[in-house]
Motif scaffolding. Sequence first.
Motif, PDB file in Angstrom:
ATOM      1  N   MET A   1      62.496 -27.529 -23.182  1.00  0.00           N
ATOM      2  CA  MET A   1      61.615 -28.372 -23.993  1.00  0.00           C
ATOM      3  C   MET A   1      60.530 -28.971 -23.107  1.00  0.00           C
ATOM      4  O   MET A   1      60.790 -29.372 -21.982  1.00  0.00           O
ATOM      5  CB  MET A   1      62.418 -29.518 -24.641  1.00  0.00           C
ATOM      6  CG  MET A   1      63.431 -29.036 -25.664  1.00  0.00           C
ATOM      7  SD  MET A   1      62.636 -28.333 -27.117  1.00  0.00           S
ATOM      8  CE  MET A   1      61.872 -29.799 -27.813  1.00  0.00           C
ATOM      9  N   PRO A   2      59.296 -29.071 -23.629  1.00  0.00           N
ATOM     10  CA  PRO A   2      58.228 -29.672 -22.833  1.00  0.00           C
ATOM     11  C   PRO A   2      58.493 -31.133 -22.543  1.00  0.00           C
ATOM     12  O   PRO A   2      59.112 -31.838 -23.323  1.00  0.00           O
ATOM     13  CB  PRO A   2      56.984 -29.491 -23.724  1.00  0.00           C
ATOM     14  CG  PRO A   2      57.348 -28.392 -24.687  1.00  0.00           C
ATOM     15  CD  PRO A   2      58.815 -28.531 -24.901  1.00  0.00           C
ATOM     16  N   ILE A   3      58.021 -31.588 -21.398  1.00  0.00           N
ATOM     17  CA  ILE A   3      58.080 -32.997 -21.060  1.00  0.00           C
ATOM     18  C   ILE A   3      56.912 -33.693 -21.732  1.00  0.00           C
ATOM     19  O   ILE A   3      55.785 -33.244 -21.633  1.00  0.00           O
ATOM     20  CB  ILE A   3      57.969 -33.209 -19.543  1.00  0.00           C
ATOM     21  CG1 ILE A   3      59.147 -32.515 -18.851  1.00  0.00           C
ATOM     22  CG2 ILE A   3      57.955 -34.675 -19.181  1.00  0.00           C
ATOM     23  CD1 ILE A   3      59.038 -32.547 -17.349  1.00  0.00           C
ATOM     24  N   PRO A   4      57.130 -34.810 -22.445  1.00  0.00           N
ATOM     25  CA  PRO A   4      56.013 -35.525 -23.029  1.00  0.00           C
ATOM     26  C   PRO A   4      55.134 -36.109 -21.959  1.00  0.00           C
ATOM     27  O   PRO A   4      55.587 -36.436 -20.874  1.00  0.00           O
ATOM     28  CB  PRO A   4      56.686 -36.617 -23.869  1.00  0.00           C
ATOM     29  CG  PRO A   4      58.018 -36.812 -23.239  1.00  0.00           C
ATOM     30  CD  PRO A   4      58.418 -35.472 -22.697  1.00  0.00           C
ATOM     31  N   SER A   5      53.858 -36.239 -22.292  1.00  0.00           N
ATOM     32  CA  SER A   5      52.925 -36.853 -21.342  1.00  0.00           C
ATOM     33  C   SER A   5      53.315 -38.290 -21.119  1.00  0.00           C
ATOM     34  O   SER A   5      53.475 -39.071 -22.044  1.00  0.00           O
ATOM     35  CB  SER A   5      51.495 -36.771 -21.894  1.00  0.00           C
ATOM     36  OG  SER A   5      50.609 -37.400 -21.015  1.00  0.00           O
ATOM     37  N   THR A   6      53.477 -38.684 -19.854  1.00  0.00           N
ATOM     38  CA  THR A   6      53.947 -40.016 -19.541  1.00  0.00           C
ATOM     39  C   THR A   6      52.847 -40.959 -19.128  1.00  0.00           C
ATOM     40  O   THR A   6      53.082 -42.139 -18.945  1.00  0.00           O
ATOM     41  CB  THR A   6      54.982 -39.939 -18.397  1.00  0.00           C
ATOM     42  OG1 THR A   6      54.335 -39.407 -17.259  1.00  0.00           O
ATOM     43  CG2 THR A   6      56.179 -39.114 -18.776  1.00  0.00           C
ATOM     44  N   GLY A   7      51.628 -40.426 -18.899  1.00  0.00           N
ATOM     45  CA  GLY A   7      50.561 -41.283 -18.401  1.00  0.00           C
ATOM     46  C   GLY A   7      50.959 -41.924 -17.109  1.00  0.00           C
ATOM     47  O   GLY A   7      51.550 -41.323 -16.250  1.00  0.00           O
ATOM     48  N   ALA A   8      50.644 -43.225 -16.978  1.00  0.00           N
ATOM     49  CA  ALA A   8      50.977 -43.928 -15.752  1.00  0.00           C
ATOM     50  C   ALA A   8      52.096 -44.904 -15.971  1.00  0.00           C
ATOM     51  O   ALA A   8      52.465 -45.639 -15.103  1.00  0.00           O
ATOM     52  CB  ALA A   8      49.740 -44.657 -15.236  1.00  0.00           C
ATOM     53  N   ALA A   9      52.663 -44.916 -17.176  1.00  0.00           N
ATOM     54  CA  ALA A   9      53.535 -46.020 -17.538  1.00  0.00           C
ATOM     55  C   ALA A   9      55.005 -45.693 -17.414  1.00  0.00           C
ATOM     56  O   ALA A   9      55.824 -46.565 -17.592  1.00  0.00           O
ATOM     57  CB  ALA A   9      53.233 -46.467 -18.971  1.00  0.00           C
ATOM     58  N   ARG A  10      55.366 -44.432 -17.156  1.00  0.00           N
ATOM     59  CA  ARG A  10      56.767 -44.086 -17.104  1.00  0.00           C
ATOM     60  C   ARG A  10      57.102 -43.421 -15.784  1.00  0.00           C
ATOM     61  O   ARG A  10      56.280 -42.740 -15.186  1.00  0.00           O
ATOM     62  CB  ARG A  10      57.129 -43.154 -18.269  1.00  0.00           C
ATOM     63  CG  ARG A  10      57.062 -43.845 -19.621  1.00  0.00           C
ATOM     64  CD  ARG A  10      57.415 -42.884 -20.737  1.00  0.00           C
ATOM     65  NE  ARG A  10      58.766 -42.352 -20.530  1.00  0.00           N
ATOM     66  CZ  ARG A  10      59.287 -41.394 -21.299  1.00  0.00           C
ATOM     67  NH1 ARG A  10      58.589 -40.875 -22.274  1.00  0.00           N
ATOM     68  NH2 ARG A  10      60.509 -40.962 -21.065  1.00  0.00           N
ATOM     69  N   LYS A  11      58.335 -43.622 -15.399  1.00  0.00           N
ATOM     70  CA  LYS A  11      58.822 -43.086 -14.137  1.00  0.00           C
ATOM     71  C   LYS A  11      59.348 -41.664 -14.348  1.00  0.00           C
ATOM     72  O   LYS A  11      60.196 -41.440 -15.214  1.00  0.00           O
ATOM     73  CB  LYS A  11      59.926 -43.994 -13.632  1.00  0.00           C
ATOM     74  CG  LYS A  11      60.703 -43.493 -12.434  1.00  0.00           C
ATOM     75  CD  LYS A  11      61.801 -44.490 -12.133  1.00  0.00           C
ATOM     76  CE  LYS A  11      62.732 -43.954 -11.044  1.00  0.00           C
ATOM     77  NZ  LYS A  11      63.810 -44.918 -10.761  1.00  0.00           N
ATOM     78  N   PRO A  12      58.862 -40.665 -13.598  1.00  0.00           N
ATOM     79  CA  PRO A  12      59.405 -39.314 -13.728  1.00  0.00           C
ATOM     80  C   PRO A  12      60.899 -39.290 -13.411  1.00  0.00           C
ATOM     81  O   PRO A  12      61.400 -40.095 -12.628  1.00  0.00           O
ATOM     82  CB  PRO A  12      58.604 -38.515 -12.692  1.00  0.00           C
ATOM     83  CG  PRO A  12      57.351 -39.304 -12.496  1.00  0.00           C
ATOM     84  CD  PRO A  12      57.747 -40.738 -12.654  1.00  0.00           C
ATOM     85  N   ALA A  13      61.611 -38.347 -14.022  1.00  0.00           N
ATOM     86  CA  ALA A  13      63.051 -38.244 -13.805  1.00  0.00           C
ATOM     87  C   ALA A  13      63.345 -38.029 -12.327  1.00  0.00           C
ATOM     88  O   ALA A  13      62.646 -37.267 -11.658  1.00  0.00           O
ATOM     89  CB  ALA A  13      63.620 -37.094 -14.626  1.00  0.00           C
ATOM     90  N   PRO A  14      64.403 -38.667 -11.801  1.00  0.00           N
ATOM     91  CA  PRO A  14      64.735 -38.495 -10.384  1.00  0.00           C
ATOM     92  C   PRO A  14      64.983 -37.039  -9.996  1.00  0.00           C
ATOM     93  O   PRO A  14      64.612 -36.614  -8.905  1.00  0.00           O
ATOM     94  CB  PRO A  14      66.009 -39.341 -10.215  1.00  0.00           C
ATOM     95  CG  PRO A  14      65.930 -40.362 -11.303  1.00  0.00           C
ATOM     96  CD  PRO A  14      65.261 -39.676 -12.455  1.00  0.00           C
ATOM     97  N   THR A  15      65.616 -36.260 -10.892  1.00  0.00           N
ATOM     98  CA  THR A  15      65.861 -34.854 -10.571  1.00  0.00           C
ATOM     99  C   THR A  15      64.555 -34.070 -10.477  1.00  0.00           C
ATOM    100  O   THR A  15      64.421 -33.171  -9.646  1.00  0.00           O
ATOM    101  CB  THR A  15      66.768 -34.207 -11.628  1.00  0.00           C
ATOM    102  OG1 THR A  15      66.224 -34.455 -12.939  1.00  0.00           O
ATOM    103  CG2 THR A  15      68.179 -34.780 -11.555  1.00  0.00           C
ATOM    104  N   LEU A  16      63.576 -34.414 -11.320  1.00  0.00           N
ATOM    105  CA  LEU A  16      62.276 -33.753 -11.242  1.00  0.00           C
ATOM    106  C   LEU A  16      61.573 -34.107  -9.937  1.00  0.00           C
ATOM    107  O   LEU A  16      61.029 -33.232  -9.247  1.00  0.00           O
ATOM    108  CB  LEU A  16      61.413 -34.147 -12.435  1.00  0.00           C
ATOM    109  CG  LEU A  16      59.984 -33.586 -12.449  1.00  0.00           C
ATOM    110  CD1 LEU A  16      60.007 -32.068 -12.483  1.00  0.00           C
ATOM    111  CD2 LEU A  16      59.199 -34.139 -13.631  1.00  0.00           C
ATOM    112  N   THR A  17      61.591 -35.388  -9.593  1.00  0.00           N
ATOM    113  CA  THR A  17      60.967 -35.822  -8.344  1.00  0.00           C
ATOM    114  C   THR A  17      61.616 -35.146  -7.143  1.00  0.00           C
ATOM    115  O   THR A  17      60.923 -34.665  -6.231  1.00  0.00           O
ATOM    116  CB  THR A  17      61.077 -37.347  -8.194  1.00  0.00           C
ATOM    117  OG1 THR A  17      60.450 -37.987  -9.312  1.00  0.00           O
ATOM    118  CG2 THR A  17      60.416 -37.831  -6.910  1.00  0.00           C
TER     119      THR A  17
END
Length: 427
Positions: A1-17
Motif C-alpha cells: 500500500m502507498p504511504i500517505p504524504s506526511t509533509g513535515a508534520a509526521r515522523k517516518p516509521a522507524p523501520t523505513l528510516t
Amino acid sequence: MPIPSTGAARKPAPTLTATLALLSFVLPLATDMYLPAFPTMAADLGTDASGLQLTLTAFLFGTAAGQLVLGPLSDRYGRRMPILTGAAVSTLATALCAAAPSLEVLIVLRFVTGFSGAAGLVVGRAVISDVATGTVAARLFGVLTALGGIAPIAAPLAGGTAVNNAGGWRGVFWILSGASLLMFLAALSFIPESLPEQRRRPGGLRATLKAARSVLTDRAYAGYTLAFSFACGALFCYIAGSAFLLQNVLGLTVSQASAAFSLGALTATLSSTVNTKLVGRYHPRLLLRTGLATMLVATTAALLVTLAGQLNRVLALGLIGIAFLGIGQVFGTATALAIERVPHAAGTGSAVLGTLQSVLGGIASPLVGLGGENTAVPLFAGMAGCSLIAVLALLLTRGDTPPPGSPHDSTEASKSTITGGNSAVPG
C-alpha cells in the motif's frame, strides 16, 4: 500500500528510516571496503595505481549513469520496484567481482555494480522527499548522512581484516555481496510504495527531459548541487589516493592505514550528527557555508605544507581530520537544500545531484594517481581545487528565497510548532 504524504508534520516509521539508512550504507561500503587491498590488487592483476583506480572510476560512472536513469524512472513508475531490482542485480554483480579473472572484467563488473546499486541512493532520497519536507527532511537527510557515514568507518577496517585473514581482495567482494543481499531483503520487507499513482509523472522521454529541464533551470538548485558535488569530488580525491598516501607516503601499515582512514570517516560522521542538532537552530545555508569554508582552509593548508616539503603524519592526519569536520556539515544540508527546491520532480532532482557527484568522483579518482604512488601533491591539489569550486558555487544561491515547506518558511514553522518543533525526527 502507498504511504500517505506526511509533509513535515509526521515522523517516518522507524523501520523505513533504518532501511533507508542501510541503503545509504551499502554503496559507500562497496566504494571503500577494497581500498586497503589496492597495493596487493595492483600486483595480482598486473597493473599500476592509475590502472587499478579505473575500477573505482568505473564504479562511480556506473553510479552516475544508474542515478540518471533510475531517478526519473522512479518519478514515473514509483519507488519500490527500482530499489528492489537494483539491489538484486547489485548482489549478483558484486559476487561476480570476487571471481573476476582480469582487470578488464573487474572494471566492467564494477560499472554494473555501481549502476544497479545507485537505486538505493537516488530512489532512497526521493522516498524521503515523498514522506517529509522542510526541517523534518533536512534533519532526516542529516541522520541518514550520519548513519551512512558508518560505512566509511567500517569499510577499511573490514577490508583490512579481509585482506589479511579472509582470502585477500576477493574475500572483500564476497562480503560486499552479502551486504547487498541484506539490503535487498530489508527493502523487500520494509519499503512500501511511497509515490501514489496520482503523483507520478506520466509520459516517456519527452516528459523526462521536461522534468530535467525544470530542475536544471532552477539557479539555486544548481548552486546547492554543484556545492554538494564538488565537496564529494574532494572526498573522492582522498578516497582514491588514501591507500597510497597513508601506506607509501606516510609509511603506515595496512592495519594502521585502515584505522587512520576510519578515523577520518568517524570525524565526518560525528560532525554530521552534530549538524542534525544544529539544523533546527541555525539556517542550513549557514551550516553549509561553514562546512565548505572549513574544507577549503584545511585542504589548502595541506597542499601548501606538502609543497613546502614539511608533510608528516601529524600534520597530514590533523588537516584531513579538519577537512572531514567540514564534510560532515555539508552533505546533509546541501542535499536537503537542493532537493527541496524541486519537489515536483524529486526523483529527477535526486538523480541530477547524484549523477554529478559520481561523475566528478570518477574523474578525480584516476587523476590523483597520475603523479605516482609516492607523492601527496595531486591528492591535496585535487581536494583543495574541488573545495574552492564548491565555495564559489554558492554564488548561484544568492537571493534564494526559501520555497514553501522549507525549514524557515512561515507555514512550515507553524507546522513545526503544532507538532512539537524538531521532535519530528529522532537524531
